[in-house]
Write a protein that holds these residues in place. Structure first.
Motif, mmCIF file in Angstrom:
data_model
loop_
_atom_site.group_PDB
_atom_site.id
_atom_site.type_symbol
_atom_site.label_atom_id
_atom_site.label_comp_id
_atom_site.label_asym_id
_atom_site.label_seq_id
_atom_site.Cartn_x
_atom_site.Cartn_y
_atom_site.Cartn_z
ATOM 1 N N SER A 61 0.763 -1.228 -0.082
ATOM 2 C CA SER A 61 0.043 -0.155 -0.190
ATOM 3 C C SER A 61 0.730 1.308 0.009
ATOM 4 N N ARG A 62 2.029 1.423 0.562
ATOM 5 C CA ARG A 62 2.728 2.613 0.641
ATOM 6 C C ARG A 62 4.322 2.192 0.762
ATOM 7 N N PRO A 63 5.028 3.491 0.368
ATOM 8 C CA PRO A 63 6.439 3.356 0.331
ATOM 9 C C PRO A 63 7.047 3.622 1.708
ATOM 10 N N VAL A 64 8.295 3.228 2.147
ATOM 11 C CA VAL A 64 8.774 3.410 3.254
ATOM 12 C C VAL A 64 10.438 3.453 3.008
ATOM 13 N N ILE A 65 10.869 4.651 3.891
ATOM 14 C CA ILE A 65 12.589 4.702 3.866
ATOM 15 C C ILE A 65 13.220 3.836 5.020
ATOM 16 N N LEU A 66 13.831 3.001 4.799
ATOM 17 C CA LEU A 66 14.432 2.095 5.630
ATOM 18 C C LEU A 66 15.863 2.453 6.024
ATOM 19 N N GLY A 67 16.062 2.556 7.377
ATOM 20 C CA GLY A 67 17.387 2.853 7.892
ATOM 21 C C GLY A 67 17.895 1.479 8.739
ATOM 22 N N GLY A 68 19.141 1.138 8.696
ATOM 23 C CA GLY A 68 20.157 0.276 9.669
ATOM 24 C C GLY A 68 19.502 -1.264 9.354
ATOM 25 N N VAL A 69 18.697 -1.496 8.286
ATOM 26 C CA VAL A 69 18.206 -2.944 8.143
ATOM 27 C C VAL A 69 19.151 -4.033 7.752
ATOM 28 N N THR A 70 20.344 -3.397 6.938
ATOM 29 C CA THR A 70 21.359 -4.321 6.343
ATOM 30 C C THR A 70 22.891 -3.676 6.880
ATOM 31 N N ASP A 71 24.067 -4.188 6.473
ATOM 32 C CA ASP A 71 25.258 -3.738 6.602
ATOM 33 C C ASP A 71 25.815 -4.047 5.385
ATOM 34 N N ASN A 72 26.007 -3.021 4.482
ATOM 35 C CA ASN A 72 26.484 -3.051 3.237
ATOM 36 C C ASN A 72 27.917 -2.451 3.062
ATOM 37 N N SER A 73 28.549 -2.582 4.070
ATOM 38 C CA SER A 73 29.910 -1.772 4.116
ATOM 39 C C SER A 73 30.841 -2.555 2.865
ATOM 40 N N ALA A 74 30.877 -3.954 3.056
ATOM 41 C CA ALA A 74 31.711 -4.669 2.311
ATOM 42 C C ALA A 74 31.448 -4.224 0.720
ATOM 43 N N PHE A 75 30.054 -4.452 0.460
ATOM 44 C CA PHE A 75 29.711 -3.941 -0.859
ATOM 45 C C PHE A 75 30.107 -2.643 -1.309
ATOM 46 N N ARG A 76 29.927 -1.482 -0.338
ATOM 47 C CA ARG A 76 30.170 -0.336 -0.528
ATOM 48 C C ARG A 76 31.935 0.143 -0.787
ATOM 49 N N ALA A 77 32.497 -1.033 -0.180
ATOM 50 C CA ALA A 77 33.977 -0.816 -0.077
ATOM 51 C C ALA A 77 34.411 -1.074 -1.571
ATOM 52 N N LEU A 78 33.627 -2.008 -2.141
ATOM 53 C CA LEU A 78 34.165 -2.369 -3.750
ATOM 54 C C LEU A 78 33.556 -1.672 -4.939
ATOM 55 N N CYS A 79 32.704 -0.688 -4.451
ATOM 56 C CA CYS A 79 32.004 0.357 -5.221
ATOM 57 C C CYS A 79 32.655 1.841 -5.516
ATOM 58 N N THR A 80 33.736 1.970 -4.880
ATOM 59 C CA THR A 80 34.149 3.169 -5.042
ATOM 60 C C THR A 80 34.660 3.489 -6.569
ATOM 61 N N ARG A 81 34.810 4.572 -7.040
ATOM 62 C CA ARG A 81 35.382 4.708 -8.435
ATOM 63 C C ARG A 81 36.748 4.090 -8.882
ATOM 64 N N GLU A 82 37.728 4.162 -8.002
ATOM 65 C CA GLU A 82 38.913 3.328 -8.164
ATOM 66 C C GLU A 82 38.703 1.904 -8.338
ATOM 67 N N LYS A 83 37.861 1.278 -7.412
ATOM 68 C CA LYS A 83 37.881 -0.211 -7.485
ATOM 69 C C LYS A 83 36.968 -0.567 -8.780
ATOM 70 N N LEU A 84 35.790 0.017 -8.946
ATOM 71 C CA LEU A 84 35.189 -0.297 -10.096
ATOM 72 C C LEU A 84 35.920 -0.101 -11.369
ATOM 73 N N LEU A 85 36.543 0.846 -11.583
ATOM 74 C CA LEU A 85 37.486 1.224 -12.818
ATOM 75 C C LEU A 85 38.380 -0.088 -12.954
ATOM 76 N N ALA A 86 39.052 -0.324 -11.843
ATOM 77 C CA ALA A 86 39.978 -1.396 -11.771
ATOM 78 C C ALA A 86 39.415 -2.735 -11.974
ATOM 79 N N ALA A 87 38.237 -2.913 -11.799
ATOM 80 C CA ALA A 87 37.583 -4.351 -11.944
ATOM 81 C C ALA A 87 36.800 -4.298 -13.401
ATOM 82 N N PHE A 88 36.272 -3.482 -13.727
ATOM 83 C CA PHE A 88 35.319 -3.399 -14.760
ATOM 84 C C PHE A 88 35.657 -2.425 -15.895
ATOM 85 N N GLY A 89 36.669 -1.862 -15.979
ATOM 86 C CA GLY A 89 37.098 -0.702 -16.878
ATOM 87 C C GLY A 89 36.903 -0.959 -18.175
ATOM 88 N N PRO A 90 37.219 -2.223 -18.823
ATOM 89 C CA PRO A 90 37.144 -2.473 -20.199
ATOM 90 C C PRO A 90 35.843 -3.191 -20.673
#
Length: 217
Positions: A61-90
């Motif tokens: 029925s309605r939207p909701v903004i969720l906070g603190g329901v998951t810990d994605n710090s490891a995923f976030r660390a892999l999504c920096t500009r430097e690391k994504l370019l190194a992994a997927f540049g070509p």
């Protein structure tokens, strides 16, 4: 970053900042100058939200903004500009126009998109004139990254999740549209949003945004 089938509400991509990380706070992505709306009427919930209450109050029925329901710090660390370019540049990525049905598609190397096309733009620019990376992911190439993502813990009975990952410049977004239910989480940004089935919403990226949606189909 939105709206329901009744009142329409523009929902900018930004709220509920993720936890601390040893990488730069912005992940090396360019900050924007788009101002944030001073008031948001979408209800918020934290990790105390139970699955039964989610189903009863929000799922259908309605939207909701969720906070603190998951810990994605490891995923976030892999999504920096430097690391994504190194992994997927070509690797090729498919860009879509930001109008409602993404009529135009263009394939470019990920590095070319990040270094030459991912720029701030005027929020008044038409969606049909905007190309950005969202969805159409090659799961053979991007699957190892997605394995580190922890999705929100709530599901709609009878559905299964499908991920859609993207990166978009400040001032870009998608005009009002609707689709099936799911979650949208900004990895470098400030929100996790649940949107019910056929809930009208639009998106606006305040900064360069790295985000992932979990569609429930």
């Amino acid at each position: 970053m939105a709206a329901r089938l009744l009142p329409l509400l523009l929902l900018p991509l930004g709220w509920v900042r993720p936890g601390a990380c040893t990488d730069p706070p912005d992940g090396g992505w360019l900050a924007g100058t788009v101002p944030e709306e001073p008031r948001c009427t979408v209800e918020r919930a934290d990790a105390s939200l139970t699955y039964s209450l989610f189903l009863q109050r929000f799922a259908f029925s309605r939207p909701v903004i969720l906070g603190g329901v998951t810990d994605n710090s490891a995923f976030r660390a892999l999504c920096t500009r430097e690391k994504l370019l190194a992994a997927f540049g070509p690797s090729p990525v498919r860009l879509s126009t930001a109008n409602t049905y993404s009529y135009r598609k263009v394939d470019v190397p990920f590095q070319e998109y990040v270094e030459h096309l991912l720029k701030p733009q005027d929020p008044a620019r038409l969606g049909s004139d905007t190309l950005y990376f969202f969805g159409d992911n090659n799961f053979t190439e991007w699957g190892p990254l997605f394995q580190h993502y922890v999705p929100p813990p709530f599901r709609i009975p009878g559905t299964s999740p499908a991920y859609s990952f993207g990166i978009a410049g400040s001032g870009s977004g998608v005009p009002f549209h609707w689709h099936g239910p799911g979650f949208s989480e900004v990895i470098f940004g400030r929100k996790v949003l649940y949107f019910p089935d056929r809930w009208w919403h639009a998106t606006l990226n305040l900064d360069t945004s790295v985000f992932i949606s979990t569609f429930l189909g």
